[in-house]
Design an enzyme around this catalytic site. Structure first.
Site, short mmCIF file in Angstrom:
data_model
loop_
_atom_site.label_atom_id
_atom_site.label_comp_id
_atom_site.label_asym_id
_atom_site.label_seq_id
_atom_site.Cartn_x
_atom_site.Cartn_y
_atom_site.Cartn_z
CB SER A 350 29.22 -47.07 -25.05
OG SER A 350 28.27 -47.80 -24.36
CE LYS A 376 30.34 -52.24 -24.68
NZ LYS A 376 28.76 -52.23 -24.37
#
Length: 453
Positions: A350, A376
């Protein structure tokens, strides 16, 4: 276009600053395993979702209140979801068929139908939050406190879940959980083969609630024990750092380990780099192993600390409209122009991946690791529904400065982790006392060829 971009960049910078984060867990939105979620421009269309269901054509003469909640959830996805093919599902027809053929006598029935519908998208981050879950997420603003049990985890080669380290004085630590203990079950759910995100979801929950763990302590392999741990809030120290001498002692390497992106991370990272530069570091290492993200603005801030110019990330929503974020042109003196190495693993996710990709695509750093990062590349926002429930919807995806989509792929490192002259491997922590390894990070650096970092 340049002007529009520049204007939009400023506008969203402001919005992203107040962005919140939602974890892959339903109840809590902070911690080492959070997915990042922002509320910029997309929230305009999303906010309307609650009101717009009323204009939905009446499919049958009598649409029940429960069906209306289902239709609200359908509309939220219809308006804002990033993939307008809806994973190949005929979205309008799906709503029509469901409302026509499914009575939904209770609110629970409506919730089940919403969950069933969202499953069709095959996106683990687009999910339904029941009212109590949404309330728990709402009250947990992203700050330096986490409600959970305070444990950093990794997935072993045999797919078992292993404790890397319990946070000092957090519930897991006080319950006697030690590094390298295996977690076998969480509330009677076997966790073998689950992803870190899924395990985090099972562990997190409202403050004061209990979670039952079945563990295999590292001290007694083959023997299991059960523990009940009460979730509570505890502080997270996002950054640790150390100044290491290289083999010949001519070079000092400043090492910064970033463990999560919370509201303190950018300031603490800046403090650490500035301090190391003042102490004479000639080169720097940024350790992002097992940092699975958190607040997205932290990635923008830290990229700006380490680069003088360049694009950090590009964001595309369902219309393909792009927002681009560039560095602010105020990097840290004696840091931005020095050699930088970034260390990653499959737990790097992320916001960590945003930062890693920015540094790599701008040729600012060499990325070291033995495996690709998590992968992600999606951004969510939460759409509240009229009955107090909500849908967490993937509204955008990000691409690296060079336009690469890393979702489900991750970032491949440039080089393998270096091995010392006597076979020393990189320890997981900076201090020897925290490590399952017999050497500290600085002793490891001293065992490497000069100039490795």
């Amino acid at each position: 276009h340049r002007h529009r971009h520049r204007h939009r960049h400023r506008h969203h910078h402001h919005n992203l600053w107040s962005a919140t984060t939602t974890a892959q867990s339903d109840e809590d939105e902070e911690g080492v395993l959070s997915a990042f979620q922002t509320t910029p421009r997309w929230s305009a269309s999303v906010a309307l979702a609650g009101a717009l269901f009323l204009s939905t054509p009446r499919i049958a003469d009598a649409v029940t209140e429960n069906q209306l909640v289902f239709m609200e959830a359908w509309r939220a996805v219809d308006k804002a979801y990033v993939d307008k093919t809806f994973n190949g599902v005929s979205w309008f027809k799906y709503r029509e068929q469901t409302v026509k053929n499914t009575p939904m006598p209770s609110r629970e029935d409506a919730y089940e139908e919403i969950k069933k519908m969202l499953k069709k998208l095959d996106d683990p981050f687009t999910r339904f939050l029941e009212p109590d879950q949404y309330a728990a997420v709402s009250e947990n603003t992203m700050n330096a406190n986490v409600s959970g049990i305070g444990v950093e985890l990794t997935i072993d080669s045999d797919l078992s879940v292993k404790v890397v380290t319990p946070t000092i004085d957090a519930p897991a630590y006080l319950a006697g959980i030690k590094p390298l203990d295996k977690i076998l079950e969480i509330d009677a759910t076997d966790v073998t083969g689950l992803s870190l995100y899924e395990v985090a979801e099972l562990l997190r929950g409202p403050q004061g609630s209990d979670v039952l763990l079945k563990i295999e302590p590292s001290a007694t392999p083959g023997k299991t024990k059960s523990l009940s741990v009460t979730r509570k809030q505890y502080a997270v120290v996002p950054v640790k750092s150390d100044l290491c001498k290289s083999k010949s002692d001519d070079n000092s390497v400043g090492v910064v380990k970033l463990q999560t992106f919370n509201s303190l991370s950018a300031a603490k990272t800046k403090e650490a780099f500035t301090d190391l530069a003042e102490k004479g570091a000639n080169s720097f290492v940024l350790d992002l192993r097992d940092d699975s993200g958190g607040l997205f603005p932290g990635a923008l801030d830290i990229a700006s600390q380490l680069m003088k110019k360049g694009l950090i990330v590009q964001i595309a929503d369902a219309e393909g409209v792009r927002d681009t974020f560039e560095v602010n042109g105020k990097p840290i003196e004696n840091v931005y122009n020095k050699k930088l190495s970034v260390i990653v693993n499959k737990g790097t996710a992320s916001a960590s991946e945003v930062l890693t990709a920015a540094l790599r695509d701008n040729n600012r750093a060499t990325i070291f690791g033995d495996e690709p990062t998590y992968g992600k590349g999606l951004i969510q926002t939460i759409v509240p529904l009229s009955d107090g429930s909500a849908v967490n919807v993937t509204v955008a995806k990000y691409q690296t400065p060079l336009g690469t989509d890393i979702n489900k792929i991750g970032i491949a490192p440039d080089k393998k982790l270096p091995v010392g002259k006597d076979g020393q491997t990189m320890p997981t922590k900076l201090d020897k006392s925290d490590n399952d390894s017999s050497i500290s990070f600085c002793e490891y650096v001293a065992s490497l060829e000069d100039g490795t970092f």
